[in-house]
Design an enzyme around this catalytic site. Structure first.
Site, mmCIF file in Angstrom:
data_model
loop_
_atom_site.group_PDB
_atom_site.id
_atom_site.type_symbol
_atom_site.label_atom_id
_atom_site.label_comp_id
_atom_site.label_asym_id
_atom_site.label_seq_id
_atom_site.Cartn_x
_atom_site.Cartn_y
_atom_site.Cartn_z
ATOM 1 N N HIS A 9 1.625 -2.358 3.910
ATOM 2 C CA HIS A 9 3.072 -2.280 4.137
ATOM 3 C C HIS A 9 3.792 -3.321 3.285
ATOM 4 O O HIS A 9 3.168 -4.254 2.774
ATOM 5 C CB HIS A 9 3.408 -2.614 5.596
ATOM 6 C CG HIS A 9 2.821 -1.696 6.613
ATOM 7 N ND1 HIS A 9 3.491 -0.618 7.115
ATOM 8 C CD2 HIS A 9 1.602 -1.712 7.232
ATOM 9 C CE1 HIS A 9 2.719 0.004 8.019
ATOM 10 N NE2 HIS A 9 1.576 -0.646 8.097
ATOM 11 N N TYR A 37 2.170 -6.589 12.529
ATOM 12 C CA TYR A 37 1.097 -6.576 11.525
ATOM 13 C C TYR A 37 0.017 -7.611 11.799
ATOM 14 O O TYR A 37 0.260 -8.587 12.500
ATOM 15 C CB TYR A 37 1.684 -6.850 10.133
ATOM 16 C CG TYR A 37 2.884 -6.007 9.774
ATOM 17 C CD1 TYR A 37 2.752 -4.682 9.389
ATOM 18 C CD2 TYR A 37 4.165 -6.567 9.804
ATOM 19 C CE1 TYR A 37 3.857 -3.912 9.054
ATOM 20 C CE2 TYR A 37 5.281 -5.801 9.469
ATOM 21 C CZ TYR A 37 5.117 -4.478 9.093
ATOM 22 O OH TYR A 37 6.212 -3.731 8.765
ATOM 23 N N HIS A 113 1.317 2.925 3.812
ATOM 24 C CA HIS A 113 2.082 3.505 4.923
ATOM 25 C C HIS A 113 2.701 4.847 4.512
ATOM 26 O O HIS A 113 2.664 5.823 5.250
ATOM 27 C CB HIS A 113 3.180 2.496 5.310
ATOM 28 C CG HIS A 113 3.902 2.833 6.575
ATOM 29 N ND1 HIS A 113 5.023 2.170 6.971
ATOM 30 C CD2 HIS A 113 3.667 3.776 7.533
ATOM 31 C CE1 HIS A 113 5.457 2.676 8.125
ATOM 32 N NE2 HIS A 113 4.642 3.653 8.484
ATOM 33 N N LYS A 121 9.310 6.861 4.671
ATOM 34 C CA LYS A 121 9.620 5.598 4.005
ATOM 35 C C LYS A 121 8.898 5.474 2.668
ATOM 36 O O LYS A 121 7.864 6.116 2.452
ATOM 37 C CB LYS A 121 9.168 4.427 4.875
ATOM 38 C CG LYS A 121 9.809 4.367 6.233
ATOM 39 C CD LYS A 121 9.129 3.280 7.050
ATOM 40 C CE LYS A 121 9.844 3.096 8.389
ATOM 41 N NZ LYS A 121 9.213 2.047 9.186
ATOM 42 N N CYS A 123 7.661 2.543 1.806
ATOM 43 C CA CYS A 123 6.696 1.472 2.120
ATOM 44 C C CYS A 123 5.264 1.881 1.783
ATOM 45 O O CYS A 123 4.835 2.927 2.226
ATOM 46 C CB CYS A 123 6.819 1.153 3.609
ATOM 47 S SG CYS A 123 5.588 0.001 4.235
HETATM 48 ZN ZN LIG Z 1 5.289 0.189 6.452
#
Ligand SMILES: [Zn+2]
Length: 146
Positions: A9, A37, A113, A121, A123
């Site tokens: 991420h 995380y 991710h 996203k 990400c």
């Molecule tokens: Zn992420």
């Protein structure tokens, strides 16, 4: 917890704006009531363990029960657009961390991710499975939260 995935991420913060470990932790607490995380990689390459590996994170819907979340500081350029803003120090630290984790969890797959199903996203703003293809097999993307 069986670790099937190492999920990469970004903090989705601007590369020219420091985002402290405390701020990252506070964001997770505010949104999910816990740290999101397992590892946070600062721009200077410092790797901060933010959650024990045997504690379930909250960073990838459907995959939290079988993964570790690794977040790097940044992911947005100075204009606020998604970009791979990893510094050389971050790249070196991320590689070393992933090598260490792959030695510990040899059947794990490294995936970004954004490569999981139904994730809209950007990400982590680079194709993690391709970037680290030499370290792990191709991800299978099977959910594990039931
Ligand atoms: Zn992420």
């Amino acid at each position: 917890m069986i670790i099937k995935y190492l999920i990469i991420h970004c903090s989705a913060t601007r590369a020219d704006k420091p985002f402290s470990t405390e701020a990252l932790i506070a964001t997770g607490m505010a949104r999910f009531g816990q740290v999101s995380y397992h590892y946070y990689i600062r721009r200077d390459g410092t790797v901060v363990p933010t959650l024990p590996e045997d504690v379930r994170g909250v960073h990838a819907k459907g995959y939290n029960s079988c993964s570790l979340g690794i977040c790097y500081e940044g992911g947005l350029d100075t204009q606020g657009h998604p970009a791979d803003t990893r510094t050389e120090a971050q790249k070196a630290s991320m590689l070393a961390l992933l090598q260490k984790l792959m030695a510990k969890y040899p059947t794990a797959r490294i995936i970004g991710h954004n490569e999981l199903p139904n994730v809209a996203k950007a990400c982590p703003c680079f194709m993690a499975s391709k970037y680290y293809a030499a370290l792990s097999l191709t991800p299978q993307r099977s959910s594990c939260d039931f």
